[in-house]
Design a protein around this motif. Sequence first.
Motif, short mmCIF file in Angstrom:
data_model
loop_
_atom_site.label_atom_id
_atom_site.label_comp_id
_atom_site.label_asym_id
_atom_site.label_seq_id
_atom_site.Cartn_x
_atom_site.Cartn_y
_atom_site.Cartn_z
N CYS A 1 0.85 -1.21 -0.23
CA CYS A 1 0.07 -0.06 -0.15
C CYS A 1 0.82 1.27 0.08
CB CYS A 1 -0.99 -0.04 1.19
SG CYS A 1 -1.74 1.41 1.40
N ASN A 2 1.80 1.18 0.90
CA ASN A 2 2.52 2.49 0.88
C ASN A 2 3.56 2.48 -0.34
OD1 ASN A 2 1.86 3.48 3.32
ND2 ASN A 2 3.43 1.74 4.51
N LEU A 3 3.88 1.36 -0.99
CA LEU A 3 4.64 1.50 -2.37
C LEU A 3 3.69 2.09 -3.36
CD1 LEU A 3 7.46 0.38 -3.87
CD2 LEU A 3 6.25 -1.65 -4.05
N GLY A 4 2.45 1.92 -3.17
CA GLY A 4 1.65 2.50 -4.23
C GLY A 4 1.35 3.91 -4.00
N LYS A 5 1.55 4.23 -2.58
CA LYS A 5 1.45 5.78 -2.43
C LYS A 5 2.63 6.40 -3.20
CE LYS A 5 -0.77 5.63 1.91
NZ LYS A 5 -0.85 5.76 3.45
N LYS A 6 3.80 5.88 -2.94
CA LYS A 6 5.01 6.41 -3.32
C LYS A 6 5.05 6.44 -5.03
CE LYS A 6 8.21 4.66 0.17
NZ LYS A 6 9.47 3.64 0.36
N HIS A 7 4.51 5.48 -5.59
CA HIS A 7 4.26 5.38 -7.15
C HIS A 7 3.36 6.64 -7.63
CE1 HIS A 7 6.49 1.79 -7.04
NE2 HIS A 7 6.67 1.70 -8.31
N GLN A 8 2.33 6.84 -6.98
CA GLN A 8 1.41 7.91 -7.30
C GLN A 8 2.06 9.23 -7.09
OE1 GLN A 8 -2.13 8.78 -4.76
NE2 GLN A 8 -3.16 9.27 -6.78
N ALA A 9 2.71 9.12 -6.01
CA ALA A 9 3.51 10.54 -5.90
C ALA A 9 4.51 11.01 -6.84
CB ALA A 9 4.29 10.43 -4.37
N VAL A 10 5.00 10.05 -7.64
CA VAL A 10 5.99 10.23 -8.58
C VAL A 10 5.14 10.33 -10.02
CG1 VAL A 10 7.95 9.83 -7.43
CG2 VAL A 10 6.85 8.13 -8.92
N GLY A 11 4.15 10.27 -9.95
CA GLY A 11 3.30 10.30 -11.26
C GLY A 11 2.98 9.20 -12.00
N VAL A 12 3.00 8.06 -11.28
CA VAL A 12 2.69 6.67 -12.11
C VAL A 12 0.81 6.66 -11.85
CG1 VAL A 12 2.74 4.27 -11.97
CG2 VAL A 12 4.78 5.67 -11.47
N LYS A 13 0.43 6.07 -13.16
CA LYS A 13 -0.86 5.89 -13.26
C LYS A 13 -1.26 4.47 -12.75
CE LYS A 13 -1.83 10.20 -14.72
NZ LYS A 13 -1.44 11.21 -13.59
N VAL B 1 -0.92 -5.79 -7.17
CA VAL B 1 -1.45 -4.61 -7.85
C VAL B 1 -2.31 -4.08 -6.98
CG1 VAL B 1 -2.46 -3.43 -9.77
CG2 VAL B 1 -0.41 -4.90 -10.18
N LYS B 2 -3.47 -4.94 -6.72
CA LYS B 2 -4.70 -4.55 -5.87
C LYS B 2 -4.25 -3.99 -4.53
CE LYS B 2 -9.19 -6.75 -4.63
NZ LYS B 2 -9.86 -7.92 -4.65
N ALA B 3 -3.07 -4.61 -3.62
CA ALA B 3 -2.68 -3.97 -2.66
C ALA B 3 -1.93 -2.42 -2.80
CB ALA B 3 -1.62 -5.11 -2.11
N MET B 4 -1.32 -2.61 -3.63
CA MET B 4 -0.67 -1.16 -4.43
C MET B 4 -1.95 -0.18 -4.54
SD MET B 4 2.82 -2.25 -6.39
CE MET B 4 3.33 -0.56 -6.51
N GLY C 1 -3.13 2.20 -1.96
CA GLY C 1 -2.33 3.37 -1.64
C GLY C 1 -2.84 4.45 -2.50
N TRP C 2 -3.35 4.36 -3.57
CA TRP C 2 -4.06 5.55 -4.24
C TRP C 2 -5.39 5.91 -3.56
CZ3 TRP C 2 -0.49 2.89 -6.84
CH2 TRP C 2 0.10 3.72 -8.19
#
Length: 161
Positions: free
Chosen positions: A96-108, A147-150, A153-154
Amino acid sequence: MESGMPLSGRQRALIRESWQRVSGSLLQHGLVLFTRLFDLDPDLLPLFQYNCKQFASPQECLSAPEFLDHIRKVMLVIDAAVSHLENLSCLEEYLCNLGKKHQAVGVKVESFSTVGESLLYMLEKCLGTAFSPDVREAWSKLYGAVVKAMQRGWETLPEGD
């Protein structure tokens, strides 16, 4: 943390057996994965910047020491998922936190389907004829759960972010 039905014992065994063949050369196979990713979606390249440096080409990115570190980290996340097949939920908070990090850098979120295609491509290249439809299905199921867990994070970010 499950995507649909949990992995069967046979699926867990297929994932472990196939990953054992990949895990000896994580960086090499990770390069195959990311080369394929950039082939499928070159627009992802600008997401990878280190020290404000924009890469001019996928080849430049794929040879940068900072990006090679990123590849190692991605492959270690996959390794962690394989190591915890019986209890994927123990990785929930981390993913979940990894998902947040990816969103923060602009990953869709949509980009993760392309990453999934690239993962399956890498496995097929590495495993050859051992990459059976059953192996593909098992890995697709595992990747879907990750991916569902990541994506959670979004979902935990406030609206408008």
